[in-house]
Design a protein around this motif. Sequence first.
Motif, PDB file in Angstrom:
ATOM      1  N   GLN A  16      -7.347  -2.021  18.408  1.00 25.74           N
ATOM      2  CA  GLN A  16      -8.587  -1.760  17.681  1.00 25.74           C
ATOM      3  C   GLN A  16      -8.700  -0.294  17.276  1.00 25.74           C
ATOM      4  O   GLN A  16      -9.167   0.029  16.192  1.00 25.74           O
ATOM      5  N   ALA A  17      -8.273   0.595  18.176  1.00 24.78           N
ATOM      6  CA  ALA A  17      -8.329   2.021  17.852  1.00 24.78           C
ATOM      7  C   ALA A  17      -7.415   2.317  16.668  1.00 24.78           C
ATOM      8  O   ALA A  17      -7.753   3.099  15.774  1.00 24.78           O
ATOM      9  N   TYR A  18      -6.270   1.656  16.650  1.00 27.70           N
ATOM     10  CA  TYR A  18      -5.344   1.845  15.537  1.00 27.70           C
ATOM     11  C   TYR A  18      -5.966   1.315  14.243  1.00 27.70           C
ATOM     12  O   TYR A  18      -5.884   1.945  13.191  1.00 27.70           O
ATOM     13  N   ALA A  19      -6.622   0.135  14.347  1.00 25.79           N
ATOM     14  CA  ALA A  19      -7.271  -0.447  13.167  1.00 25.79           C
ATOM     15  C   ALA A  19      -8.365   0.490  12.652  1.00 25.79           C
ATOM     16  O   ALA A  19      -8.507   0.691  11.445  1.00 25.79           O
ATOM     17  N   PHE A  20      -9.141   1.080  13.587  1.00 29.17           N
ATOM     18  CA  PHE A  20     -10.206   1.987  13.152  1.00 29.17           C
ATOM     19  C   PHE A  20      -9.615   3.176  12.393  1.00 29.17           C
ATOM     20  O   PHE A  20     -10.080   3.546  11.314  1.00 29.17           O
ATOM     21  N   ASN A  21      -8.553   3.763  12.963  1.00 24.18           N
ATOM     22  CA  ASN A  21      -7.927   4.907  12.293  1.00 24.18           C
ATOM     23  C   ASN A  21      -7.377   4.515  10.927  1.00 24.18           C
ATOM     24  O   ASN A  21      -7.486   5.272   9.962  1.00 24.18           O
ATOM     25  N   SER A  22      -6.776   3.319  10.849  1.00 27.68           N
ATOM     26  CA  SER A  22      -6.195   2.870   9.578  1.00 27.68           C
ATOM     27  C   SER A  22      -7.278   2.676   8.529  1.00 27.68           C
ATOM     28  O   SER A  22      -7.142   3.107   7.384  1.00 27.68           O
ATOM     29  N   ILE A  23      -8.361   2.002   8.938  1.00 26.75           N
ATOM     30  CA  ILE A  23      -9.445   1.708   7.994  1.00 26.75           C
ATOM     31  C   ILE A  23     -10.095   3.013   7.541  1.00 26.75           C
ATOM     32  O   ILE A  23     -10.391   3.216   6.365  1.00 26.75           O
ATOM     33  N   ALA A  27     -10.190   4.538   3.693  1.00 28.65           N
ATOM     34  CA  ALA A  27     -11.434   4.970   3.053  1.00 28.65           C
ATOM     35  C   ALA A  27     -11.312   6.420   2.565  1.00 28.65           C
ATOM     36  O   ALA A  27     -11.611   6.718   1.405  1.00 28.65           O
ATOM     37  N   PHE A  28     -10.854   7.316   3.434  1.00 26.97           N
ATOM     38  CA  PHE A  28     -10.806   8.735   3.071  1.00 26.97           C
ATOM     39  C   PHE A  28      -9.842   8.957   1.897  1.00 26.97           C
ATOM     40  O   PHE A  28     -10.126   9.735   0.992  1.00 26.97           O
ATOM     41  N   ASP A  29      -8.697   8.273   1.912  1.00 30.53           N
ATOM     42  CA  ASP A  29      -7.726   8.431   0.823  1.00 30.53           C
ATOM     43  C   ASP A  29      -8.301   7.923  -0.499  1.00 30.53           C
ATOM     44  O   ASP A  29      -8.145   8.550  -1.542  1.00 30.53           O
ATOM     45  N   LEU A  30      -8.944   6.754  -0.431  1.00 35.25           N
ATOM     46  CA  LEU A  30      -9.492   6.166  -1.663  1.00 35.25           C
ATOM     47  C   LEU A  30     -10.662   6.996  -2.195  1.00 35.25           C
ATOM     48  O   LEU A  30     -10.713   7.338  -3.379  1.00 35.25           O
ATOM     49  N   PHE A  31     -11.585   7.353  -1.303  1.00 34.17           N
ATOM     50  CA  PHE A  31     -12.795   8.045  -1.743  1.00 34.17           C
ATOM     51  C   PHE A  31     -12.460   9.441  -2.293  1.00 34.17           C
ATOM     52  O   PHE A  31     -13.163   9.976  -3.130  1.00 34.17           O
ATOM     53  N   GLU A  32     -11.380  10.020  -1.790  1.00 30.89           N
ATOM     54  CA  GLU A  32     -10.935  11.324  -2.276  1.00 30.89           C
ATOM     55  C   GLU A  32     -10.690  11.268  -3.790  1.00 30.89           C
ATOM     56  O   GLU A  32     -10.969  12.227  -4.513  1.00 30.89           O
ATOM     57  N   ARG A  33     -10.206  10.129  -4.261  1.00 23.82           N
ATOM     58  CA  ARG A  33      -9.950   9.986  -5.701  1.00 23.82           C
ATOM     59  C   ARG A  33     -11.242   9.955  -6.498  1.00 23.82           C
ATOM     60  O   ARG A  33     -11.233  10.115  -7.711  1.00 23.82           O
ATOM     61  N   TYR A  34     -12.354   9.702  -5.811  1.00 21.19           N
ATOM     62  CA  TYR A  34     -13.659   9.716  -6.474  1.00 21.19           C
ATOM     63  C   TYR A  34     -14.394  11.032  -6.228  1.00 21.19           C
ATOM     64  O   TYR A  34     -15.569  11.153  -6.532  1.00 21.19           O
ATOM     65  N   GLY A  35     -13.704  11.993  -5.635  1.00 18.18           N
ATOM     66  CA  GLY A  35     -14.286  13.319  -5.444  1.00 18.18           C
ATOM     67  C   GLY A  35     -15.017  13.515  -4.131  1.00 18.18           C
ATOM     68  O   GLY A  35     -15.791  14.467  -3.988  1.00 18.18           O
ATOM     69  N   GLY A 347      -4.191 -11.423   1.870  1.00 18.84           N
ATOM     70  CA  GLY A 347      -4.893 -10.240   2.369  1.00 18.84           C
ATOM     71  C   GLY A 347      -5.022 -10.162   3.868  1.00 18.84           C
ATOM     72  O   GLY A 347      -4.456 -10.960   4.609  1.00 18.84           O
ATOM     73  N   GLY A 348      -5.814  -9.158   4.312  1.00 21.57           N
ATOM     74  CA  GLY A 348      -6.016  -8.927   5.733  1.00 21.57           C
ATOM     75  C   GLY A 348      -4.821  -8.243   6.360  1.00 21.57           C
ATOM     76  O   GLY A 348      -3.829  -7.940   5.719  1.00 21.57           O
ATOM     77  N   GLY A 349      -4.973  -7.927   7.630  1.00 20.44           N
ATOM     78  CA  GLY A 349      -3.796  -7.755   8.443  1.00 20.44           C
ATOM     79  C   GLY A 349      -3.138  -6.424   8.687  1.00 20.44           C
ATOM     80  O   GLY A 349      -2.962  -6.064   9.829  1.00 20.44           O
ATOM     81  N   ALA A 350      -2.817  -5.688   7.623  1.00 21.38           N
ATOM     82  CA  ALA A 350      -1.950  -4.529   7.830  1.00 21.38           C
ATOM     83  C   ALA A 350      -2.540  -3.535   8.832  1.00 21.38           C
ATOM     84  O   ALA A 350      -1.799  -2.862   9.536  1.00 21.38           O
ATOM     85  N   VAL A 351      -3.871  -3.478   8.926  1.00 24.15           N
ATOM     86  CA  VAL A 351      -4.487  -2.492   9.810  1.00 24.15           C
ATOM     87  C   VAL A 351      -4.243  -2.797  11.280  1.00 24.15           C
ATOM     88  O   VAL A 351      -4.474  -1.958  12.134  1.00 24.15           O
ATOM     89  N   PHE A 352      -3.797  -4.015  11.587  1.00 21.14           N
ATOM     90  CA  PHE A 352      -3.563  -4.364  12.995  1.00 21.14           C
ATOM     91  C   PHE A 352      -2.132  -4.083  13.448  1.00 21.14           C
ATOM     92  O   PHE A 352      -1.824  -4.212  14.612  1.00 21.14           O
ATOM     93  N   ALA A 353      -1.242  -3.745  12.484  1.00 22.29           N
ATOM     94  CA  ALA A 353       0.175  -3.624  12.813  1.00 22.29           C
ATOM     95  C   ALA A 353       0.438  -2.313  13.543  1.00 22.29           C
ATOM     96  O   ALA A 353       0.764  -1.296  12.937  1.00 22.29           O
ATOM     97  N   LEU A 354       0.271  -2.340  14.851  1.00 22.75           N
ATOM     98  CA  LEU A 354       0.545  -1.151  15.662  1.00 22.75           C
ATOM     99  C   LEU A 354       1.978  -0.693  15.415  1.00 22.75           C
ATOM    100  O   LEU A 354       2.884  -1.519  15.371  1.00 22.75           O
ATOM    101  N   PRO A 355       2.178   0.613  15.262  1.00 27.22           N
ATOM    102  CA  PRO A 355       3.557   1.074  15.056  1.00 27.22           C
ATOM    103  C   PRO A 355       4.407   0.786  16.289  1.00 27.22           C
ATOM    104  O   PRO A 355       3.925   0.848  17.420  1.00 27.22           O
ATOM    105  N   ARG A 356       5.669   0.421  16.070  1.00 31.69           N
ATOM    106  CA  ARG A 356       6.567   0.079  17.172  1.00 31.69           C
ATOM    107  C   ARG A 356       7.570   1.202  17.395  1.00 31.69           C
ATOM    108  O   ARG A 356       7.899   1.945  16.473  1.00 31.69           O
ATOM    109  N   VAL A 357       8.078   1.232  18.619  1.00 21.76           N
ATOM    110  CA  VAL A 357       9.158   2.156  18.927  1.00 21.76           C
ATOM    111  C   VAL A 357      10.397   1.727  18.144  1.00 21.76           C
ATOM    112  O   VAL A 357      10.722   0.548  18.085  1.00 21.76           O
TER     113      VAL A 357
END
Length: 447
Positions: A16-23, A27-35, A347-357
């Motif tokens: 969940q912490a990873y999902a929060f950081n991803s989401i 948001a920050f990357d997308l909104f940056e394009r809107y100033g 859709g869905g999903g990518a935000v849950f993919a914890l990085p693996r070793v």
Amino acid sequence: MAFKAPPGTYDLLPEQAYAFNSIRQIAFDLFERYGYQPIETPTFEHLEVFTHGIGDATDVVGKEMYLALSQRGLSAVLAGDVPPRTSEMLALRPEQTAGVARALVQHNLLPPGAATVKFVYAGAMFRHERPQKGRYREFRQIGAECLGAAEPSADAEVIVMLMRFFSALGIPRERMRLLLNSMGDDVCRPAYRAQVRDYILAHADVLCADCVRRADTNPLRAFDCKSESCQAVMADAPRITDVLCADCRGHYDAVLAYLDAAGIAYEEDPRLVRGLDYYTRTVFEVQAIQGLGAQNALGGGGRYDRLIEVFGGKPTPGLGFAVGFERILLALQALEEEKAAGGECEGGGAVFALPRVRIFLATVDDQARQAAFELALDLRDAGIPVEMDHQGRSLKSQFRLADKIQAAFVGILGPDELADKTIRLRDMATREEALVALENLVERLVP
Ligand SMILES: [Zn+2]
Ligand SMILES: [Zn+2]
């Protein structure tokens, strides 16, 4: 004594912490394009920031806020010494718009004649509500505020950005509903409030006590009442869109025209009145059509042209929105479950993919462990996620561990490999093994 997290709170474990950081990052990357630029404001503020900014006739401020008192302050109160001065009363933020507005005025971030300023934030908010699925007492919001623009194009830009955000998260458009309304302004809303107040009092016998009690303080809240009988009665209440003044009507129609031009589908909902007092004109809410149960609002917001004055600033138009992290998570999880069950949804999903070793270094003796320690550091410096044994496990047990953490490769180091400057590399998916020169290892491991 074994402690548990307080009711209405939860631990964000790694997924969940990873999902929060991803989401948050999306948001920050997308909104940056809107100033938009990032902003952080304190988790607690003077109580008055919320009572003045949001309004103490709202549930959010009137009932659900957490007040904060230092131990010293509490001792004084308990001893009956001094009633705390209002200026000493602090509250955990129930939302962040009021804090951003306070910061804007305090730092004069929008001097006269300045261009619009746009902020994005993400963090924890606090409200004492009855916990249920998707609703917590400590919850996380990601939000955006656009200040200094009164034009309807600003409203449309914010709404388009919000819808693009949900798309970027992988929530299919057809799974969401965008509701729009205008709440009028100081010209047309007072008369409308009076109409709703009269309507409530005329139906007092069939409305709940809360709705009747709010008739004078906050009559529009009756539209949000959870009681089914109240909802049925309020369905026939006067509609703000029928009584908007010419300026508000023109603004609202222009917002709709911009959204039409952008190809954004919406539903007009004359009963949509956002819960906070500060909204004027455009309000909007995005709901998930499936998967969230009663808590189906993913987020929402609106225009608040009077808010900055409340904090002592010059009249400053503005608008913004906040989305609920927990709600988004539920929507994405529902999509994942649907896919797992063979559903056709995208859709869905990518935000849950914890990085693996990428590689687990397995060693056969202490000498190999020393070499592995140094190799691990080199590989990490080269950008490759590496893990190794730090518990003196047997080789067999190291392989089990590598499997458990889903390492893509295991690299085995023994006396022969050390002597030859090689490593035995096992691909954990294919089970194929190859002897690889250490100097070629990074190249082999880059996906
Ligand atoms: Zn009611
Ligand atoms: Zn108006």
